[in-house]
Design a protein around this motif. Structure first.
Motif, mmCIF file in Angstrom:
data_model
loop_
_atom_site.group_PDB
_atom_site.id
_atom_site.type_symbol
_atom_site.label_atom_id
_atom_site.label_comp_id
_atom_site.label_asym_id
_atom_site.label_seq_id
_atom_site.Cartn_x
_atom_site.Cartn_y
_atom_site.Cartn_z
ATOM 1 N N HIS A 31 -13.836 -9.154 -39.318
ATOM 2 C CA HIS A 31 -12.989 -10.107 -38.601
ATOM 3 C C HIS A 31 -11.800 -9.305 -38.088
ATOM 4 C CE1 HIS A 31 -15.192 -13.628 -40.014
ATOM 5 N NE2 HIS A 31 -15.387 -12.918 -41.103
ATOM 6 N N VAL A 32 -11.794 -9.083 -36.790
ATOM 7 C CA VAL A 32 -10.764 -8.236 -36.190
ATOM 8 C C VAL A 32 -10.074 -8.969 -35.047
ATOM 9 C CG1 VAL A 32 -11.957 -6.093 -36.795
ATOM 10 C CG2 VAL A 32 -12.380 -7.154 -34.597
ATOM 11 N N ASP A 33 -8.946 -8.447 -34.668
ATOM 12 C CA ASP A 33 -8.210 -8.976 -33.541
ATOM 13 C C ASP A 33 -9.017 -8.760 -32.266
ATOM 14 O OD1 ASP A 33 -5.980 -8.303 -31.247
ATOM 15 O OD2 ASP A 33 -5.297 -9.840 -32.651
ATOM 16 N N GLN A 34 -8.876 -9.651 -31.315
ATOM 17 C CA GLN A 34 -9.646 -9.558 -30.071
ATOM 18 C C GLN A 34 -9.315 -8.318 -29.249
ATOM 19 O OE1 GLN A 34 -8.752 -13.154 -27.996
ATOM 20 N NE2 GLN A 34 -6.706 -12.533 -27.444
ATOM 21 N N THR A 35 -8.209 -7.667 -29.558
ATOM 22 C CA THR A 35 -7.844 -6.459 -28.817
ATOM 23 C C THR A 35 -8.440 -5.196 -29.449
ATOM 24 O OG1 THR A 35 -5.778 -6.200 -30.057
ATOM 25 C CG2 THR A 35 -5.687 -7.498 -28.009
ATOM 26 N N ALA A 36 -9.159 -5.333 -30.566
ATOM 27 C CA ALA A 36 -9.762 -4.169 -31.220
ATOM 28 C C ALA A 36 -10.807 -3.543 -30.297
ATOM 29 C CB ALA A 36 -10.404 -4.577 -32.540
#
Length: 58
Positions: A31-36
């Motif tokens: 679960h990562v930030d959309q900017t990853a």
């Protein structure tokens, strides 16, 4: 009742225990930030797997 069943299947992980060989295929969820950056995530995953003595190189 159908909605409850559908919700259960979308919220729980199912694992198939039928195996035809000794290899085990796993799944990892991040679960990562959309900017990853996906390329950076893939490169790090490859680095970790290659460093593991458990990896059979397949």
């Amino acid at each position: 009742m159908l909605n409850l069943l559908t919700t259960w299947f979308t919220e729980h992980f199912l694992q198939n225990w039928i195996r035809h060989e000794t290899r085990v295929i796993g799944e990892t969820r991040l679960h990562v930030d959309q900017t990853a950056d996906p390329d950076d995530l893939r490169a790090e995953a490859r680095r970790l797997v290659k460093a593991s003595p458990l990896w059979d190189r397949h």
